[in-house]
Design an enzyme around this catalytic site. Sequence first.
Site, short mmCIF file in Angstrom:
data_model
loop_
_atom_site.label_atom_id
_atom_site.label_comp_id
_atom_site.label_asym_id
_atom_site.label_seq_id
_atom_site.Cartn_x
_atom_site.Cartn_y
_atom_site.Cartn_z
N ASP C 36 -30.77 107.43 85.29
CA ASP C 36 -31.41 107.03 86.53
C ASP C 36 -32.94 107.12 86.45
OD1 ASP C 36 -28.92 106.52 87.46
OD2 ASP C 36 -29.01 107.82 89.21
N ASP C 280 -56.63 64.85 100.92
CA ASP C 280 -55.79 64.99 99.72
C ASP C 280 -54.57 65.85 100.00
OD1 ASP C 280 -57.92 67.02 99.79
OD2 ASP C 280 -56.83 67.84 98.10
N GLY C 415 -51.12 64.53 95.19
CA GLY C 415 -50.93 63.31 95.96
C GLY C 415 -51.03 62.03 95.16
N LEU C 416 -52.16 61.78 94.53
CA LEU C 416 -52.32 60.52 93.80
C LEU C 416 -51.37 60.46 92.62
CD1 LEU C 416 -56.11 59.69 93.83
CD2 LEU C 416 -54.21 58.23 94.51
#
Lengths: 440, 440, 535, 535
Positions: C36, C280, C415-416
Amino acid sequence: MNRHVLVDETRRPAAAGCADLPAAAAPGTGPTVRTERGQREVFCGLTGIIWMHRKIQDAFFLVVGSRTCAHLMQSAAGVMIFAEPRFATAIIDDRDLAGIADANDELDACVERLLARRPDIKMLFLVGSCPSEVIKLDLSRAAQRLSARFLPDVRVLAYSGSGIETTFTQGEDTCLASLVPTLPPAEPRAKELLVVGALADVVEDQFARIFAALGIPARFLPMRKANDLPPVGEGTRMLLAQPFLAETARALESRGATHLPAPFPLGVEGTTAWLKAAADDFGVDPAAFERVTAPMATRAGAALARQRERLSGKRVFFFPDSQLELPIARFLHRELGMELVEVGTPFLHRQHMAAELALLPDGLAIVEGQNVDRQLDRCRAAAPDITVCGLGLANPLEAEGLATKWSIELLFTPIHGYDQAADLSGLFARPLVRREKLKV
Amino acid sequence: MNRHVLVDETRRPAAAGCADLPAAAAPGTGPTVRTERGQREVFCGLTGIIWMHRKIQDAFFLVVGSRTCAHLMQSAAGVMIFAEPRFATAIIDDRDLAGIADANDELDACVERLLARRPDIKMLFLVGSCPSEVIKLDLSRAAQRLSARFLPDVRVLAYSGSGIETTFTQGEDTCLASLVPTLPPAEPRAKELLVVGALADVVEDQFARIFAALGIPARFLPMRKANDLPPVGEGTRMLLAQPFLAETARALESRGATHLPAPFPLGVEGTTAWLKAAADDFGVDPAAFERVTAPMATRAGAALARQRERLSGKRVFFFPDSQLELPIARFLHRELGMELVEVGTPFLHRQHMAAELALLPDGLAIVEGQNVDRQLDRCRAAAPDITVCGLGLANPLEAEGLATKWSIELLFTPIHGYDQAADLSGLFARPLVRREKLKV
Amino acid sequence: MKLTVWTYEAPPHVGAMRVATAMEGVHYVLHAPQGDTYADLLFTMIERRDQRPPVTYTTFQARDLGADTAEIFKEAAREAYERFDPDLMLVGASCTAELIQDDPGGLARALNLPVPIVPLELPSYQRKENWGAAETFLQLVRALARPRAEPREEGAQPSCNILGPTALGFRHRDDLEEIRRLMARIGVRVNAVAPLTARAHDIARLGEADFNVVMYPEIAGPVARHLERACGQPFTKTVPIGVNATRAFVEEVGALAGLDVADVLAEGAGRLPWWSRSVDSNYLTGKRVFVFGDATHAIAAARVASEELGFEVVGLGTYSRELAREVRAAAEGLGLEALITDDHLEVEDAINALAPEMVLGTQMERHIAKRLGIACAVISAPVHVQDFPARYSPQMGFEGANVLFDTFVHPLVMGLEEHLLSMFREDFEFHDGAVPSHLASEHAAPRREAPPAPSAEPRLEPAAPEHGDVAVLERPVAEAGADLRWTPEAEKELLKIPFFVRGKARRNTERFARERGVAPITVETIYDAKAHFSR
Amino acid sequence: MKLTVWTYEAPPHVGAMRVATAMEGVHYVLHAPQGDTYADLLFTMIERRDQRPPVTYTTFQARDLGADTAEIFKEAAREAYERFDPDLMLVGASCTAELIQDDPGGLARALNLPVPIVPLELPSYQRKENWGAAETFLQLVRALARPRAEPREEGAQPSCNILGPTALGFRHRDDLEEIRRLMARIGVRVNAVAPLTARAHDIARLGEADFNVVMYPEIAGPVARHLERACGQPFTKTVPIGVNATRAFVEEVGALAGLDVADVLAEGAGRLPWWSRSVDSNYLTGKRVFVFGDATHAIAAARVASEELGFEVVGLGTYSRELAREVRAAAEGLGLEALITDDHLEVEDAINALAPEMVLGTQMERHIAKRLGIACAVISAPVHVQDFPARYSPQMGFEGANVLFDTFVHPLVMGLEEHLLSMFREDFEFHDGAVPSHLASEHAAPRREAPPAPSAEPRLEPAAPEHGDVAVLERPVAEAGADLRWTPEAEKELLKIPFFVRGKARRNTERFARERGVAPITVETIYDAKAHFSR
């Protein structure tokens, strides 16, 4: 057809105030066209390479220009996503200008290095720029010289994408026009449709399916492979998919092709009219035409109906950019109920635009050319719901509280045809939806 | 052989001070072995699953235990890099403990769900844990029951990886031991070498090439595929590749295999002696042995020579962990000239370690078992150049200025055989190199 | 018994360790078997702490079970006290020790050590890590904290306690710094922070503050409610993750402190608003995201995703059963039904079924997303060592909102780039496996995706046969629309849709076909469905 | 004429725009053809500025060339003055206008505008962006700045100017903030910052400071040298990127300001030192990295990589020819020869030849690294829009060092993961295309790698035929060891080496074989080479 009123205008001092706003026209008089001069906030024709170099997959575009050209190309449209672009620039330096180096020898050396690195190239475009035009470098002759050397492996062509001669999408026009002399002659009696203008692959496939269903033999220019040139001849019927192809159309006509006048295939109405122009010319049975197109038109109309709720009554303002402004304005107005405040266009081809002008509302303010500062004044004064503009203007207008749609997206999104009509309207809806959604 | 001195020790109060340090022994007496008790900062045997589940590629390990077991498995060794691990935990909950649910039925349901999701499993190990041992869940019977149900598709075996019964690498021992009864009987007269202990794939391939070159038929346990079980019988000669395989060796011996005593194949010397033990037993001509091994030994020796410059004279301190401590200490001392401050080991198998003990220096302080706080006191007092310890101790010791080598890397790096000898020494050199390089 | 591949939370005694390790002068004696002790490495390796956690384990073995484990515990406790000289000791048992019932609390008390002993009863077979941390914190506060003796001085600067940060907490270090800066800016004095950096005497004087700031309800909620009852301290209900939540938090603190916060709010809200409104970011609109994590971070991420980045949240869930009600309410606000589960396999099924474009989750969801080829950002524990960064990376406050913007957007195709991928689907550089251009890592996996059912054989689909430098294998997943057949033409048409919206397209098409009983699915079905679901 | 795929720098007039846009009250009238307005989007899109750059372009067209372009310029300049009412005007020409030789400076002066006109001569066919920015800044300072009239007051707080930050600069926004914080901590007053946020009158009073802080020598070097001559101001030579450089910078500033900085240095050095010394960073030791960027960032990244992360820098280069000398010196210090080039293809060749394990470069090197399957972090302009983050992301100062640590380590496979990949090379989850487990993006590309030469045919190599869910294609690269043949067994053995060290193993083996004339390369050659190069 020529319902529109022409107003010419030379450069005038600034501070013209609201005298700039076109006066409302009397009903039935068609749109008002006014020409404006001043700073033009537009791309040059080199920008067309961004989509053309992906459309013809084994072509390469070599700009002969300055570092500005190279930088424009890599900065303009996120093209740096391409690990292996199929364009480059042969950058002119002071040795070339001072005559220390022979520019033609230098160019040949660049082409050699390029072709050695990229043996997959089948077609090479030498693309003229502002500096190459000003120093009067003859790229057509260079292309002939290099073609002679590298054919049959590589065909070398030349066209101008310079800012002093071409605006944005006109680069596609000059590129396609340079291809026309290389097209094989068609069988004299073979009647075939030639769809002209670069379309998204998925749209081209859709149109090909429709023409097949109508029984119309159709080819597309540009082709996807350099060696897959469509033939042209007396039997060629030319249907323009894009509104900015003046030179290409002229070149094809000189090869015997016949232009089929039509609105452009944007929106349901435009697409149907465009297809109909071909169908009528090819003698397609109207019932058959209806059978093929009606389900698609209905489906597209249903998709648009929902968008209409969102866009109807909204006011739109177009800065000049791609020459797509008129057909898109017609679509937004007639199919979505939007109000057109001002439609700028860098150039108005009155013959190719005749069908579009006929569908546009009386008194619409069309402005050909640009004085960007004054147009901004008008735009701010009009406070439209959405403004279509270039990348340089969008964020500043947003910061002033005006929703914008960047025009370059109209070139980079499949928008033509029935099944893309809702996507096209979606481009205009999205900025408005976003403003509604955002709580910051 | 039994030169080493045994010192036993029961739990004692703390603050024993430097009385903890083993006294220097007289020459010729071998290492001093002392037993220590107290907090043991070691992994339990479940940890062996981390490498075993990758070694036998179509086996699956189902721990029957608590959330602690599941959390240990996913936290201990960066195993969360696996998108699709081949181990899981059947977590016991209070319903099982309260007797509301029958633990055997629950386990069967878990196995069913698992096998339904993973039809690629050919062998399933039920792995016992501390809680399953304490509540006396009989996994061997469960394995028999489930085997009866799922054979021939899936063989189900059981072993314990609990912390109360196994320490770290002993989980591999109990796992392999559980495999032994399933091995097919070998042809009575077939004499074959069985290399026992999980090795990196690349090392296993090297040894296979060497044994082939020596003309010794060799098999490996564990096998890479569940159904590729090596046979075992009177003719089996067992060569232990790892020092922690007491139970597995006993089980194989009970199947008739004969243990070939040897040092472990760590370092050039160890590898040669290890191979030699097999070669001698298989009657390989000494000249042939030399011919096969000498170039490799020379090559490895040359690589080590450069490392020796860096490590010679450096003082190393081992916390107990993997039972690899003694063979590695022997390698570091004899082949790299390092000084051994203290060598901890969780458990000392005096028979398997006999050859190693014989090679270790007189008076070396070997400590079996652990009282971590007192060992830390000794380590700080000795200020060794490098300390081999578990992940829980490494950064705190580094922060105190002591360079450390985490022991788990010794299990996760190919270190056996000639061509890995320099890699093994590199593991010890790297922390020292880093300290030299860093200027922050 | 429950089949578990990964567990979202550790056992409750690890929660106790997070509190003990966060504090100073506290020692925890844990009755636990050998092994443990692995829990130490959570702190020394994953969090890179430079000290061992203040925990002594008895590490009993099998042979001790027959002997006297209770004696081992007492010896360990006594030695720990002598060696570490703590101000306070926590004592308790891990799961195995719980079974042998040695009563650590009683045993420790019997030692008569001269420091407070706080016994912990943490039922390992019922409860988990966060509960264990909350319970430990609560027992400490119950044992030590008292109401302030004297009434608040007239005109004194308002003061608060900051409750909740612990060791091993996801971004707790930097969140605390951000909250401190906010408090300084608002003008509230910080009376004490706990558990992180607190000593026992700091816990004892919690009652002296005017109110409490609850950073993480999972950990500090019970303490805050106790202090409200016992010391009459109100506490903050808003967790300041995201711009809007931070603004609301500033207002809430202003109200509790009786201070005007108008100037603080007027100063601005960091960069998220403009970054999100910048054109954007337009492409982020309506991206379908699935959110899963602890309750605090899942609720916050869903709100930020929806209100501040303009995503569409399509799924929201948590493994924090203790705060299920709050997550259900947040989900309802988004028109969703919350997924409350600690079963990683259920979460995987949900993600599979919803086909989101992005997952905001834990390290476990990162695995699921990786396997499914979906973008993913980590917003909640459990996390990797890499999610304990060197740089300042709060989730809270305005800088936290900046961090969230970057974190949510980073894994996405820009995005683009999206547009170019859509336009030129056939371009050989745009095969399905292409990585977003701004991400270059040491190596990268081909994306696998479930194809339209039910072509039973895995197909090797060369994305660009004419260039042939990439091959993507799509393998069937039994769950996805097994009842629906696609014509080969329709399958081909589907592949023309870029991968980042293809999952949605397939899902919509199959839903459309199923609802209308269309079979097989043709090219026209795809476009019918597209038109139908067009918004 | 030079074949250029990507260009590291824009033309010089864009450098001038970076200065004009950074400042306030300045307007730039640029004689340029239609199309050159694209440069606006660098600022409004990539940097997300919320205003147009203060630039008026004449945008002449072909038809104007025959007419009077000079008149167009004058009209544009006059209108710009009237509309924008600037404090100062910059005038100049872009590349095309340079050819038509209209003399913008003379034309503008002829307008007799009541503001200073600063004409810019930026030779487009010789110079580039950073030079353009430096030259513009220098002309502004020459035109406006004067030495201080009165001597420094006795006992006045020491003061400095901060020179260099511009619009569109890589992390300039946050570097400036970090420098401001350092100056405040040291006790130096900031007299002016330029170009960023400066107005003409701020430039005019630059002479009033005691010394100058040069953030970016590429941009501020010429100005600092001018001010040293003209105004007697010393300037800082250390660029504070990395822990050691920041400490050296603090000392340098202390010396220039005459202040004791011992307490500032004693406060610590951020988290990089411990993060780097933490044992989980051990695996970073000796990782072979290639560094390329502008001079300032390349030099700094190489130093940080080597001294502060323990990498081995195997290549260092820059596109900043103006600072080639400094980069050569830095490379020499690392036992390397610097690569000074602005030809992206040369950089690609160098990376190919060196087979590093990581590349620290610009957006262009990210492409190269992506194609080669090498880890990459971006440390210099030119950069993507994503490298203008919302969150605080300095490169300078102690927080900058924290950022660098995370940035350099993030793309790598982690330590234990490396080990598991080495141990279980045959595991089907560990195929060559596997992405580091902590990275999950929207999609991911299979890694391509040059195989041992010269198997001319591309081979489709199923990484795990028995599971068959991935196929990786390795294609031949003509350059790599075309003269060396590998036996099939040796090729197979090479594939047992994990991909992140395989490049190095192949390179070493081939070098070893070539030096000794060994042919063909066998399994034993691999191990001979391994032993030979073992350190």
